[in-house]
Design an enzyme around this catalytic site. Structure first.
Site, PDB file in Angstrom:
ATOM      1  CD  GLU A  47      68.501  60.663   9.474  1.00  0.00           C
ATOM      2  OE1 GLU A  47      68.267  59.671   9.515  1.00  0.00           O
ATOM      3  OE2 GLU A  47      68.632  61.541  10.516  1.00  0.00           O
ATOM      4  CG  ASP A  58      66.714  49.513  10.627  1.00  0.00           C
ATOM      5  OD1 ASP A  58      66.586  50.636  11.041  1.00  0.00           O
ATOM      6  OD2 ASP A  58      67.526  49.727   9.691  1.00  0.00           O
TER       7      ASP A  58
END
Ligand code: PLP
Lengths: 258, 396
Positions: A47, A58
């Site tokens: 990814e 995140d």
């Protein structure tokens, strides 16, 4: 060309290792060397993170790597330029992961066309909700042979998991626990009820478990409950260490499997 | 209602709920319940009672005689500065805390810029005995110190946001991350008409009490329930949304939204989103957003912490795009001058945010017999340190 994610899952049924890294980190031009080194070390899927200034899902590690990548000059056009010839060198499945806004500014259709041209297999945009995807963008992704991968969480109701499964065709990204990326509190693999509940649903798509998977132990446990697992923040930390990039990559990946 | 949301939570092209799947259940729970709960008679009774006896509503609509003379028009100030805690923010936090309680939530989180929303949230949490965590940018913690002290005294935990520009945008990011990590017991009280649907609509409805009162007060004072102009500052846009709300579908009322130009719209140090922004997605909503060509969010600047935000609520993006509202931008310097002017003409020290609206009075083109209502969103106590320094009342 058959979508490489499909081929991967057809060939390999367990213990899949998917690795996330932020493009442009630690250095602007590390993207291709990192991909090739990951492949050499037996990673199954990669990814490639497209850095964003405000990555809501995140934790600190990926936030910081994104900040550095942006300071280094990473942009979507730059990333596409770096990946232009990637298919001459590797056939590993590649997924682009990032937030909606930069992709919107680039133009979703143009983004998908370019991704197809390069040989990208899938896209993850955590802040593009299913309903908006289906309403506005699904046609474009499918025309360009891109798997649009969606997240599910321990809180996602069964009916919605089925709905997500019906609109996607790569894998289902099972967020391990309620957290942002990079948490190492151990919650990551505690939720075995949820993993097994999803496993028993008989979805069309295989599942990979991600968020908080950070070492051999957690990777192994995740693999017991799904086709494989995704490692991001822990890999970014490995990349941040002193020393040779390739050496850091291979010792981290080897530490997961040996 | 041309200016209300459609069934997907959009005002025209703007709005929606662009949230990661982790937040879907929370946002969905709220979406399914907010109208039902808000309009239950028992809820309304409790809210109205608290707004009256605790917050101090209705706030006065004050005819500002000397200010009117100066600008040669008829200016009323809607005195949101007289609310308990000193700004309009508590209209919203009081509504949302009652909603959170009915949803059975135990832990309250909020973001804050100027600290007014943080204080208003900490206040209602103290009132209801709920745990309160407020995220605030490190820069704002410094420039709004009195509000940080108030929040702590009220029992809230203030968590510094240390990423990005360390202001409101980053505090909002941290609050959202907290919510992702605490999906079950936690309620997020957003402080403006921003965020994913249903927040913009919900917050606008809680702030709509401002224009609801204005209608009755104008009827009494002017013999008609509407003014010719409503002027309000816009950070995320909640005080403006509340002041505009009942006039949105009444074209005879001109709506003026005032943004912070910072050091000047073209200076690179600005927060004038309607001028500098392009369509984008921030904090779960499609709206106008200050961003680079590559879609990275630009760090805004304003002397006013409450207006220092790179986006604007989707309602305002729609009002801008449709031309329903007129947008003005005011620099730091102009706002500071307006602070002194109101203080010395009317004996009211306004918040820096509200001063931006005041500074726009000379550029709305109001005629002598026209009626202008300016929403005085907050008082200046929190900004005293800035004022002392800028106006050299501190002996320097
Ligand atoms: C007094 C005051 N006015 C205005 C604002 C700006 O917010 P909004 O645009 O949501 O009214 C703030 C925000 O902190 C504030 O404290």
């Amino acid at each position: 060309m058959e979508n490489r994610i499909k081929t991967l899952f057809a060939e390999k049924q367990q213990g899949l290792l998917s690795v996330y890294f932020t493009a442009g980190f630690p250095n602007l031009n590390d993207t291709v060397p990192i991909i090739l080194e990951l492949e050499k070390n037996g990673v199954d899927l990669i990814e490639v993170g497209m850095p964003f200034s405000d990555p809501l899902a995140d934790g600190p590690t990926i936030q910081q790597s994104s900040d550095i990548a942006l300071k280094n000059g990473m942009t979507i056009p730059k990333l596409f330029e770096q990946l232009q010839d990637i298919r001459k060198h590797t056939q590993i499945p590649l997924v682009l992961m990032g937030y909606l806004n930069p992709v919107m500014q680039y133009g979703v259709e143009r983004f998908c066309q370019k991704a197809k041209e390069i040989g990208i297999d899938g896209v993850i945009l955590p802040d593009l909700p299913l309903s908006d995807y289906v309403r506005e963008f699904k046609g474009i992704f499918e025309e360009n042979g891109l798997s649009k991968i969606f997240l599910v969480t321990p809180q996602t109701p069964e009916q919605r998991i089925r709905e997500i499964d019906s609109h996607t065709n790569g894998f289902v990204y099972m967020v391990s626990s309620a957290s942002t990326t990079g948490s190492t509190t151990g919650k990551a693999v505690a939720n075995t009820d949820y993993f097994d509940r999803v496993a028993k649903m008989g979805l069309r798509n295989p599942g990979l478990i991600g968020f908080g998977i950070h070492n051999k132990d957690t990777f192994g446990q995740a693999c017991n409950h799904a086709k494989g697992a995704i490692i991001g923040s822990a890999f970014i930390k490995a990349l941040s260490q002193e020393g040779d990039l390739k050496q850091n990559i291979s010792s981290f990946i080897q530490s997961l499997r040996n | 209602m041309k200016y209300s949301i459609d069934e997907n939570g959009f005002y025209g092209r703007f709005g929606g709920a662009y949230v990661p799947e982790m937040l879907y259940p929370n946002v969905e729970e709220l979406r399914q319940n907010y109208l039902k709960i808000m309009y239950e008679p028992a809820f309304q009774e409790e809210l109205q009672g608290l707004l009256k006896d605790y917050v101090g509503r209705p706030t006065p609509l004050y005819f500002a005689k000397r200010l009117s003379e100066k600008y040669n028009t008829r200016i009323y100030l809607k005195r949101e500065d007289l609310n308990h805690t000193g700004a309009h923010k508590i209209n919203n936090t009081m509504g949302q805390i009652l909603l959170a309680k009915r949803l059975g939530k135990k832990r309250i989180i909020a973001e804050t810029g100027a600290g007014q929303h943080g204080v208003a949230t900490a206040t209602v949490c103290a009132l209801m005995g709920l745990e309160c965590i407020v995220y605030m940018g490190e820069v704002d913690i410094e420039r709004q110190a009195p509000n940080v002290a108030r929040m702590k005294m009220l029992g809230a935990t203030v968590v510094p946001a240390i990423s990005g520009s360390r202001t409101l945008k980053d505090a909002t990011n941290e609050a959202i991350r907290d919510w992702i990590s605490n999906p079950e017991d936690t309620y997020y009280i957003i402080g403006s008409v921003v965020g994913p649907h249903p927040y913009p609509d919900m917050v606008a409805r809680f702030q709509a009490v401002i224009s609801e009162e204005m209608m009755a007060q104008l009827q009494e004072k002017e013999g008609r329930d509407y003014p010719d102009f409503v002027v309000a500052c816009v950070g995320g846009g909640s005080n403006a949304a509340g002041a505009f709300y009942h006039y949105l579908d009444r074209p005879e009322v001109k709506l003026v939204a005032v943004e912070a130009a910072g050091l000047g719209v073209d200076s690179g140090e600005s927060a004038a989103t309607s001028v500098l922004g392009k369509e984008g997605v921030i904090h779960g909503s499609r709206t106008l957003l200050m961003q680079t060509e590559d879609g990275q969010v630009v760090e805004p600047y304003s002397i006013s912490a409450g207006l220092d935000y790179p986006g604007v609520g989707p309602l305002h993006a729609h009002l801008h795009q449709s031309g329903r509202a007129i947008f003005k931008s005011i620099t730091d310097e102009e706002a500071l001058q307006a602070v002194l002017e109101l203080t010395q003409l009317e004996g009211i020290i306004p918040a820096l945010e509200s001063a931006h609206a005041l500074a726009a009075l000379d550029r709305i083109g109001a005629k002598p017999d026209e009626v202008v209502v300016l929403n005085l969103s907050g008082r200046g106590d929190k900004d005293l340190a800035t004022y002392l320094k800028r106006f050299h009342f501190d002996g320097e």
